[in-house]
Design an enzyme around this catalytic site. Structure first.
Site, PDB file in Angstrom:
ATOM      1  N   ARG A  70     -12.879 -28.100 -32.084  1.00 54.35           N
ATOM      2  CA  ARG A  70     -12.314 -28.546 -30.913  1.00 54.35           C
ATOM      3  C   ARG A  70     -11.474 -27.430 -30.290  1.00 54.35           C
ATOM      4  O   ARG A  70     -11.296 -27.273 -29.046  1.00 54.35           O
ATOM      5  CB  ARG A  70     -10.977 -29.656 -31.292  1.00 54.35           C
ATOM      6  CG  ARG A  70     -10.041 -29.670 -30.230  1.00 54.35           C
ATOM      7  CD  ARG A  70      -9.369 -31.465 -30.361  1.00 54.35           C
ATOM      8  NE  ARG A  70      -8.888 -31.352 -31.839  1.00 54.35           N
ATOM      9  CZ  ARG A  70      -7.628 -30.683 -32.275  1.00 54.35           C
ATOM     10  NH1 ARG A  70      -6.942 -29.943 -31.319  1.00 54.35           N
ATOM     11  NH2 ARG A  70      -7.082 -30.914 -33.417  1.00 54.35           N
ATOM     12  N   TYR A  80     -14.472 -38.070  -5.309  1.00 50.51           N
ATOM     13  CA  TYR A  80     -15.308 -38.861  -6.186  1.00 50.51           C
ATOM     14  C   TYR A  80     -14.129 -40.197  -6.838  1.00 50.51           C
ATOM     15  O   TYR A  80     -13.169 -39.789  -6.748  1.00 50.51           O
ATOM     16  CB  TYR A  80     -15.688 -37.956  -7.209  1.00 50.51           C
ATOM     17  CG  TYR A  80     -16.221 -38.745  -8.490  1.00 50.51           C
ATOM     18  CD1 TYR A  80     -17.520 -39.267  -8.228  1.00 50.51           C
ATOM     19  CD2 TYR A  80     -15.602 -38.734  -9.877  1.00 50.51           C
ATOM     20  CE1 TYR A  80     -17.927 -40.138  -9.610  1.00 50.51           C
ATOM     21  CE2 TYR A  80     -16.195 -39.583 -10.911  1.00 50.51           C
ATOM     22  CZ  TYR A  80     -17.205 -39.955 -10.711  1.00 50.51           C
ATOM     23  OH  TYR A  80     -18.044 -40.825 -11.671  1.00 50.51           O
ATOM     24  N   LYS A 137     -24.406 -34.233 -13.888  1.00 56.53           N
ATOM     25  CA  LYS A 137     -25.112 -34.123 -12.680  1.00 56.53           C
ATOM     26  C   LYS A 137     -26.289 -32.850 -12.670  1.00 56.53           C
ATOM     27  O   LYS A 137     -27.161 -32.699 -13.616  1.00 56.53           O
ATOM     28  CB  LYS A 137     -24.216 -34.117 -11.505  1.00 56.53           C
ATOM     29  CG  LYS A 137     -23.078 -35.076 -11.546  1.00 56.53           C
ATOM     30  CD  LYS A 137     -23.520 -36.340 -11.593  1.00 56.53           C
ATOM     31  CE  LYS A 137     -22.264 -37.423 -11.929  1.00 56.53           C
ATOM     32  NZ  LYS A 137     -21.277 -37.636 -11.051  1.00 56.53           N
ATOM     33  N   ASP A 184     -13.908 -29.158  -6.673  1.00 53.69           N
ATOM     34  CA  ASP A 184     -14.928 -29.715  -7.562  1.00 53.69           C
ATOM     35  C   ASP A 184     -16.366 -29.592  -6.929  1.00 53.69           C
ATOM     36  O   ASP A 184     -16.743 -29.820  -5.629  1.00 53.69           O
ATOM     37  CB  ASP A 184     -14.759 -31.252  -7.470  1.00 53.69           C
ATOM     38  CG  ASP A 184     -15.688 -32.306  -8.280  1.00 53.69           C
ATOM     39  OD1 ASP A 184     -17.084 -31.529  -8.454  1.00 53.69           O
ATOM     40  OD2 ASP A 184     -15.624 -33.103  -8.663  1.00 53.69           O
TER      41      ASP A 184
HETATM   42  C1  LIG Z   1     -19.908 -37.811 -11.387  1.00 51.55           C
HETATM   43  C2  LIG Z   1     -18.794 -36.856 -11.012  1.00 51.55           C
HETATM   44  C3  LIG Z   1     -17.560 -36.678 -11.628  1.00 51.55           C
HETATM   45  C4  LIG Z   1     -17.424 -37.228 -12.727  1.00 51.55           C
HETATM   46  O1  LIG Z   1     -18.142 -36.716 -13.835  1.00 51.55           O
HETATM   47  P1  LIG Z   1     -18.590 -37.477 -15.225  1.00 51.55           P
HETATM   48  O2  LIG Z   1     -19.399 -36.382 -15.685  1.00 51.55           O
HETATM   49  O3  LIG Z   1     -19.095 -38.623 -14.899  1.00 51.55           O
HETATM   50  O4  LIG Z   1     -17.252 -37.853 -15.818  1.00 51.55           O
HETATM   51  C5  LIG Z   1     -16.660 -35.648 -10.964  1.00 51.55           C
HETATM   52  N1  LIG Z   1     -16.694 -35.354  -9.687  1.00 51.55           N
HETATM   53  C6  LIG Z   1     -17.936 -35.510  -8.968  1.00 51.55           C
HETATM   54  C7  LIG Z   1     -18.247 -34.977  -7.614  1.00 51.55           C
HETATM   55  C8  LIG Z   1     -19.249 -36.354  -9.370  1.00 51.55           C
HETATM   56  O5  LIG Z   1     -19.983 -36.638  -8.662  1.00 51.55           O
END
Ligand SMILES: *Cc1c(COP(=O)(O)O)cnc(C)c1O
Length: 384
Positions: free
Chosen positions: A54, A107, A204, A179
């Protein structure tokens, strides 16, 4: 010793004269010490000995180091999901009485998190469009701690003006968090444009094979990384070694995949915009801004046939799969009005800039001719 004891005490050799070509999977929760005095270091600083996974794990560290390097950051923290990374980071940076400025288009999970911070944790939130430094200046208060942007917003494709906003935030002592899930470091490196922290959903594009949920926070500054690591250890949304290993494997082809995603989006969006059953396409071109050199992500298109055409299209696509998410090798499609946004009234749909005939497509890395052939037969059916 008895066989029962020997069964549980097995160790692997540590190679002395060679190194493994692939990063090994350190699938272990803890590490044993010949010198117990060395244990304390790993429990109190991110660069100490490996003690407990962790806190730190060599496979996870390999991923953190690789992504920090690609983003031009000092260090990173890998998490169990994108939301795990974002929630850990914002909870670490913000407390009661603090103020966040966030762009409108974000998001869905991040929207929900900001709502929760505002309603349950005493944080105030101001929304901005994200393209005008004057708008940011007038939103700043003495309590502002964080400016929160997405390089290319999910789901709208909105591109904020990071190079114009980050210096305004910095001057006010406000941290800029970006992000970068959609653009990835292949198409934008936010730290080079003034960001302090970059977050990712590694679920992603970074992993890119639809077989992992993961996230990362990358820090421009090593000291901010160290302070956040202390909180991340408490928060506990740490990445699992095997998920980190899969992500590292996916990361090897990120450059190749992003090139193909962007080329396929250009082909498919261009073809869709000339189709009579399609009223409009949200895609705005292959290079969204001076600081974002490609558009690989999902985009939306509106069907002239409205809600029913959307339902029919989704029932008819064969190669393109009906599924949420994006950034994997396979093309995916979603009809928000009948699925993810089903509970919304027509007025609420309009506010979210979704019409009954809006369809979202995440273009994979298949051959574009096959994608277009699948869309053609499905659009013909949907328009009938
Ligand atoms: C999918 C996504 C998230 C969240 O990610 P997870 O891995 O599903 O928790 C955050 N920001 C963006 C832009 C995303 O496309």
């Amino acid at each position: 010793m008895h066989p029962d004891t020997r069964m549980v005490h097995v160790t692997a050799p540590v190679p002395e004269h060679s190194t493994p070509l692939a990063v090994p999977i350190y699938q272990t929760s803890s590490f044993a010490f010949a010198d117990p005095e060395l244990m304390a270091g790993g429990l109190h600083r991110p660069d100490g000995a490996y003690v407990y996974s962790r806190f730190a794990n060599p496979t996870v560290r390999a991923l953190e180091t690789a992504v920090a390097d690609l983003e031009g950051g000092a260090a990173a923290i890998a998490a169990s999901s994108g939301m795990g990374a974002i929630t850990m980071l914002l909870h670490s940076l913000l407390g009661a009485g603090d103020h966040v400025i966030a762009q409108h288009s974000l998001y869905g999970g991040t929207h929900a998190l900001l709502h929760d911070l505002a309603t349950r944790r005493g944080v105030t939130v101001t929304r901005i469009d994200g393209r005008d430094p004057g708008e940011l200046r007038s939103a700043l208060t003495p309590q502002t701690r964080v400016l929160y942007l997405e390089t290319i917003a999910n789901p709208t494709g909105h591109v904020s003006d990071l190079p114009a906003l980050a210096p305004v935030a910095r001057e006010a002592g406000v941290l800029t968090v970006v992000d970068n899930t959609f653009a990835t470091p292949v198409f934008c490196r936010p730290i080079e444009h003034g960001a302090d922290v970059v977050v990712h959903s590694a679920t992603k594009f970074l992993n890119g094979h639809s077989d992992v949920t993961g996230g990362l926070a990358v820090f421009a500054d090593a000291e901010l990384h160290r302070r956040t690591w202390e909180y991340a250890v408490e928060f506990g949304a740490t990445a699992d070694p095997f998920a980190a290993w899969l992500t590292l494997r996916g990361l090897q082809t990120l450059g190749l995949r992003m090139e193909r995603h962007a080329a396929n989006v250009t082909r498919v969006a261009g073809w869709l915009s000339g189709h009579p059953a399609v009223r409009s396409v949200s895609w705005t071109g292959p290079a969204p801004a001076a600081h974002v050199s490609g558009y690989p992500g999902a985009f939306c298109f509106d069907l002239a046939g409205g809600y029913d055409a959307g339902v029919r299209l989704l029932s008819r696509v064969r190669l393109i799969r009906a599924a949420p998410s994006l950034g994997g090798t396979q093309s995916l499609m979603l009809h928000p009005a009948s699925t993810s946004h089903r509970q919304l009234s027509p007025a609420e749909l309009a506010e979210a800039r979704i019409s009954p005939g809006t369809v979202r497509i995440a273009v994979g890395i298949e051959h574009p001719d096959d994608l277009i052939a699948d869309l053609e037969q499905a659009l013909d059916f949907a328009a009938r």
